[in-house]
Scaffold this active site. Structure first.
Site, mmCIF file in Angstrom:
data_model
loop_
_atom_site.group_PDB
_atom_site.id
_atom_site.type_symbol
_atom_site.label_atom_id
_atom_site.label_comp_id
_atom_site.label_asym_id
_atom_site.label_seq_id
_atom_site.Cartn_x
_atom_site.Cartn_y
_atom_site.Cartn_z
ATOM 1 N N LYS A 1 69.158 -53.568 46.721
ATOM 2 C CA LYS A 1 70.384 -53.858 47.109
ATOM 3 C C LYS A 1 70.452 -55.305 46.951
ATOM 4 O O LYS A 1 71.594 -55.756 46.702
ATOM 5 C CB LYS A 1 70.113 -53.684 48.586
ATOM 6 C CG LYS A 1 71.052 -54.670 49.431
ATOM 7 C CD LYS A 1 70.769 -54.330 51.166
ATOM 8 C CE LYS A 1 70.102 -55.321 51.800
ATOM 9 N NZ LYS A 1 70.619 -56.497 52.120
ATOM 10 N N ASN A 2 69.351 -56.292 46.997
ATOM 11 C CA ASN A 2 69.468 -57.803 46.796
ATOM 12 C C ASN A 2 69.652 -58.308 45.446
ATOM 13 O O ASN A 2 69.863 -59.280 45.300
ATOM 14 C CB ASN A 2 68.326 -58.577 47.845
ATOM 15 C CG ASN A 2 68.774 -58.209 49.409
ATOM 16 O OD1 ASN A 2 69.603 -57.720 49.697
ATOM 17 N ND2 ASN A 2 67.457 -58.592 50.120
ATOM 18 N N CYS B 1 74.338 -63.925 62.784
ATOM 19 C CA CYS B 1 74.037 -62.500 62.695
ATOM 20 C C CYS B 1 72.950 -62.331 63.566
ATOM 21 O O CYS B 1 72.280 -62.919 64.191
ATOM 22 C CB CYS B 1 74.059 -62.277 61.221
ATOM 23 S SG CYS B 1 72.327 -62.465 60.650
ATOM 24 N N ARG C 1 71.454 -68.463 60.543
ATOM 25 C CA ARG C 1 71.761 -68.406 59.227
ATOM 26 C C ARG C 1 72.973 -69.102 58.776
ATOM 27 O O ARG C 1 74.045 -68.521 58.307
ATOM 28 C CB ARG C 1 72.146 -66.765 58.942
ATOM 29 C CG ARG C 1 71.038 -65.921 59.069
ATOM 30 C CD ARG C 1 71.127 -64.569 58.826
ATOM 31 N NE ARG C 1 71.098 -64.458 57.265
ATOM 32 C CZ ARG C 1 71.002 -63.059 56.648
ATOM 33 N NH1 ARG C 1 71.482 -62.039 57.375
ATOM 34 N NH2 ARG C 1 70.896 -62.829 55.283
ATOM 35 N N ASP D 1 61.686 -59.115 54.932
ATOM 36 C CA ASP D 1 62.431 -57.928 55.181
ATOM 37 C C ASP D 1 61.536 -56.773 55.153
ATOM 38 O O ASP D 1 61.729 -55.475 55.282
ATOM 39 C CB ASP D 1 63.156 -57.708 53.689
ATOM 40 C CG ASP D 1 64.476 -58.537 53.447
ATOM 41 O OD1 ASP D 1 64.632 -59.181 54.458
ATOM 42 O OD2 ASP D 1 64.690 -58.792 52.448
ATOM 43 N N ARG E 1 73.002 -49.603 55.304
ATOM 44 C CA ARG E 1 73.060 -50.674 54.712
ATOM 45 C C ARG E 1 72.305 -51.007 53.403
ATOM 46 O O ARG E 1 72.738 -51.370 52.452
ATOM 47 C CB ARG E 1 73.406 -52.099 55.545
ATOM 48 C CG ARG E 1 74.530 -52.042 56.403
ATOM 49 C CD ARG E 1 74.335 -53.486 57.088
ATOM 50 N NE ARG E 1 74.235 -54.383 56.110
ATOM 51 C CZ ARG E 1 73.561 -55.463 56.285
ATOM 52 N NH1 ARG E 1 73.104 -55.721 57.523
ATOM 53 N NH2 ARG E 1 73.612 -56.481 55.311
HETATM 54 N N1 EPU Z 1 69.428 -71.264 55.106
HETATM 55 C C1 EPU Z 1 69.908 -72.377 55.662
HETATM 56 N N2 EPU Z 1 71.170 -72.883 54.855
HETATM 57 C C2 EPU Z 1 71.546 -72.129 54.101
HETATM 58 C C3 EPU Z 1 71.066 -70.927 53.505
HETATM 59 C C4 EPU Z 1 69.735 -70.580 54.220
HETATM 60 O O1 EPU Z 1 69.393 -72.942 56.516
HETATM 61 O O2 EPU Z 1 72.848 -72.472 53.528
HETATM 62 C C5 EPU Z 1 68.150 -70.722 55.963
HETATM 63 C C6 EPU Z 1 68.339 -69.532 56.593
HETATM 64 O O3 EPU Z 1 68.888 -69.434 57.905
HETATM 65 C C7 EPU Z 1 66.815 -68.803 56.549
HETATM 66 C C8 EPU Z 1 66.309 -69.354 55.275
HETATM 67 O O4 EPU Z 1 67.161 -70.525 54.760
HETATM 68 O O5 EPU Z 1 66.041 -69.388 57.662
HETATM 69 C C9 EPU Z 1 66.316 -68.175 54.320
HETATM 70 O O6 EPU Z 1 67.570 -67.711 53.948
HETATM 71 P P1 EPU Z 1 68.218 -67.228 52.589
HETATM 72 O O7 EPU Z 1 69.487 -68.038 52.469
HETATM 73 O O8 EPU Z 1 66.994 -67.072 51.631
HETATM 74 O O9 EPU Z 1 68.548 -65.653 52.871
HETATM 75 P P2 EPU Z 1 69.797 -64.884 52.186
HETATM 76 O O10 EPU Z 1 70.245 -65.522 51.082
HETATM 77 O O11 EPU Z 1 70.743 -65.034 53.231
HETATM 78 C C10 EPU Z 1 68.453 -63.139 51.351
HETATM 79 C C11 EPU Z 1 68.522 -61.488 51.476
HETATM 80 C C12 EPU Z 1 68.042 -60.953 52.920
HETATM 81 C C13 EPU Z 1 66.475 -61.710 52.837
HETATM 82 C C14 EPU Z 1 66.346 -63.177 52.755
HETATM 83 C C15 EPU Z 1 64.885 -63.885 52.643
HETATM 84 C C16 EPU Z 1 70.592 -60.821 50.189
HETATM 85 C C17 EPU Z 1 71.840 -60.276 50.020
HETATM 86 N N3 EPU Z 1 69.640 -60.951 51.296
HETATM 87 O O12 EPU Z 1 69.230 -63.363 52.395
HETATM 88 O O13 EPU Z 1 68.035 -59.694 52.769
HETATM 89 O O14 EPU Z 1 66.209 -61.575 54.052
HETATM 90 O O15 EPU Z 1 67.080 -63.479 51.443
HETATM 91 O O16 EPU Z 1 64.273 -63.165 51.691
HETATM 92 O O17 EPU Z 1 69.759 -61.148 49.096
HETATM 93 C C18 EPU Z 1 67.692 -57.690 54.003
HETATM 94 O O18 EPU Z 1 67.614 -56.983 53.012
HETATM 95 O O19 EPU Z 1 67.525 -57.161 55.064
HETATM 96 C C19 EPU Z 1 68.168 -58.976 54.032
HETATM 97 C C20 EPU Z 1 68.483 -59.729 55.177
#
Ligand code: EPU
Length: 419
Positions: free
Chosen positions: A22-23, A116, A121, A305, A399
């Site tokens: 998915k990711n 969320c 986030r 995850d 999802r």
């Molecule tokens: N963060 C910030 N600011 C930002 C972006 C992130 O503070 O602008 C923080 C987030 O709040 C969090 C941390 O950085 O505490 C890491 O978040 P990240 O940006 O890495 O997560 P994401 O890109 O939103 C992806 C996956 C998630 C997975 C996370 C961590 C996708 C579509 N989603 O989310 O997948 O948990 O990386 O590995 O790639 C899932 O599959 O169930 C899922 C939630």
């Protein structure tokens, strides 16, 4: 909206092949915007997040066809630069279109996804880095209006290695002028898959899998064909399902090294492993040992995850464990539901840490999936519980898992989906 009815007590046995990640598929579908041509993507998982991303591409003006696990996108006809608000609200990761649309058209309007079920986030890294590359972004009542008269390569450094922000900058940098260097980049395997896709499309990207990714902007890209990597979290979920039921399974067509952070911890609970080529064989003991401590970390640490699935497993293991959830402060909605089934879990003052004392058995109950992985964790608890567990709100699980009820049934589980 549906629910899963799971009657526990059957050890899972058999062979299963997890689908595409998915990711990985979500950012790669967003990247198809960049070439203004045709992208053929194989091994796409049949999950609702994939379908939502396809809806976004169509709303932008792409022609998209689906044939089994193959999605073909023709992005030559994009005629709309507004990512529909309702679709962004339904899937946070659609923020990834910011980088590809700005990169190709210098223009995009996208609503800011709010907090969320996993926590605040924030998307500050995404916005800050796009601005650094020359984008002008205004927030008009929650709608981000973004424009740029040509992005330029920059040195971008993240406070923490964000997966989505790393991907967004990579996408924005592909057609930008000059060199972009991303420091403290996320190192997840899905980022390497995105790099492989972009390189096959003619982009100049290197360094994925390390904390330093370098993108040199190119003027033109071409058509591309790509196969999505296997889903390490789906694979880890099946391994954990086999472990919690005292079963024995073989996963095929996977990349074992992507799963080491998960299976090294399962091995500590007493599971036996063999991995060769693209397979992993797991045999679980009758009762698992608990872990002293489990801390979620960016890759190659233990993935957030997989935390809810491991929480379920540790509820039934011998001994106690402290889990530290360091990525998402509110990824704990499954706790209350597991308690309904008889789990002994205490949220510690230093929340989001929790103490789990293993119990001998869980009892089936009516519980609610409140997010994707939490829902998977509850299904796993149901597989090992006495009696029947009803997991409501299947929409979350759908999802990220392509018909989880069929996959688990194939392994001998007693699980039914009631719509
Ligand atoms: N963060 C910030 N600011 C930002 C972006 C992130 O503070 O602008 C923080 C987030 O709040 C969090 C941390 O950085 O505490 C890491 O978040 P990240 O940006 O890495 O997560 P994401 O890109 O939103 C992806 C996956 C998630 C997975 C996370 C961590 C996708 C579509 N989603 O989310 O997948 O948990 O990386 O590995 O790639 C899932 O599959 O169930 C899922 C939630």
């Amino acid at each position: 909206m549906g629910e899963y009815h799971v009657t526990g007590g059957k050890p899972l046995r058999g062979t299963i092949r997890p689908g595409g990640a998915k990711n990985a598929v979500l950012p790669i579908l967003a990247a198809t915007v960049l070439n203004g041509g045709t992208s053929v993507i194989h091994n796409c998982p049949g999950i609702s997040d994939t379908h939502l991303t396809v809806e976004i591409l169509r709303a932008l003006g792409c022609r998209v066809t689906l044939d089994g696990g193959t999605i073909t996108v023709d992005s030559s006809g994009i005629n709309n630069h507004n990512v529909p608000i309702d679709l962004v609200k339904r899937m946070r990761s659609s923020i990834i279109f910011m980088g590809s649309m700005l990169g190709r058209f210098g223009e995009v309007t996208i609503s800011a996804p709010g907090g969320c079920e996993l926590g605040v986030r924030s998307i500050d890294f995404h916005i800050r880095s796009m601005r650094q590359m020359g984008a002008v972004i205004t927030d008009e009542e929650g709608v981000l209006v973004c424009s740029a008269s040509g992005l330029t390569g920059q040195r971008v450094t993240f406070d923490t290695p964000s997966v989505g922000a790393t991907e967004n900058v990579m996408l924005a940098a592909v057609l930008a002028k000059g060199e972009t260097i991303i420091s403290n980049a996320a190192r997840e395997p899905e980022i390497t898959d995105l790099q492989d896709f972009l390189v096959s499309m003619g982009a100049n990207v290197r360094g994925a899998g390390t904390g330093r990714i370098i993108v040199n902007g190119v003027k033109k890209l071409h058509d591309v064909e790509h196969t999505i990597i296997p889903d390490r979290i789906v694979a880890g979920t099946y391994l954990t399902a086999a472990a919690i039921t005292g079963g024995e399974i073989i996963l095929t067509d996977i990349i074992p090294e992507h799963i080491y952070p998960i299976y090294s911890r399962l091995a500590e609970t007493g599971c036996h492993f063999k991995d060769e080529n693209k397979q992993i064989h797991l045999r679980a003991p009758k009762r698992l040992k608990s872990l002293d401590r489990l801390t979620t970390l960016p890759h190659p640490g233990f993935p957030t995850d997989m935390q809810p699935q491991f929480t379920a497993l540790l509820c039934l293991s011998h001994g106690s464990c402290v889990i530290n959830e360091t990525i998402f402060e509110a990824r704990n909605k499954h706790i209350e539901e597991l308690r309904r089934m008889g789990a002994d879990i205490t949220l510690l003052r230093s929340s989001p840490a929790m103490l789990i004392r293993g119990v001998k058995s869980l009892t089936g109950a009516k519980v609610e999936a409140k997010d994707l992985r939490g829902g998977a964790g509850l299904i796993l608890a149901g597989l090992a519980a006495e009696g029947t567990t009803v997991i409501q709100n299947s929409v979350h699980v759908e999802r990220g898992y392509d018909k989880i009820e069929d996959a688990l049934s194939l392994l001998g589980a007693d699980i039914r989906f009631i719509s």
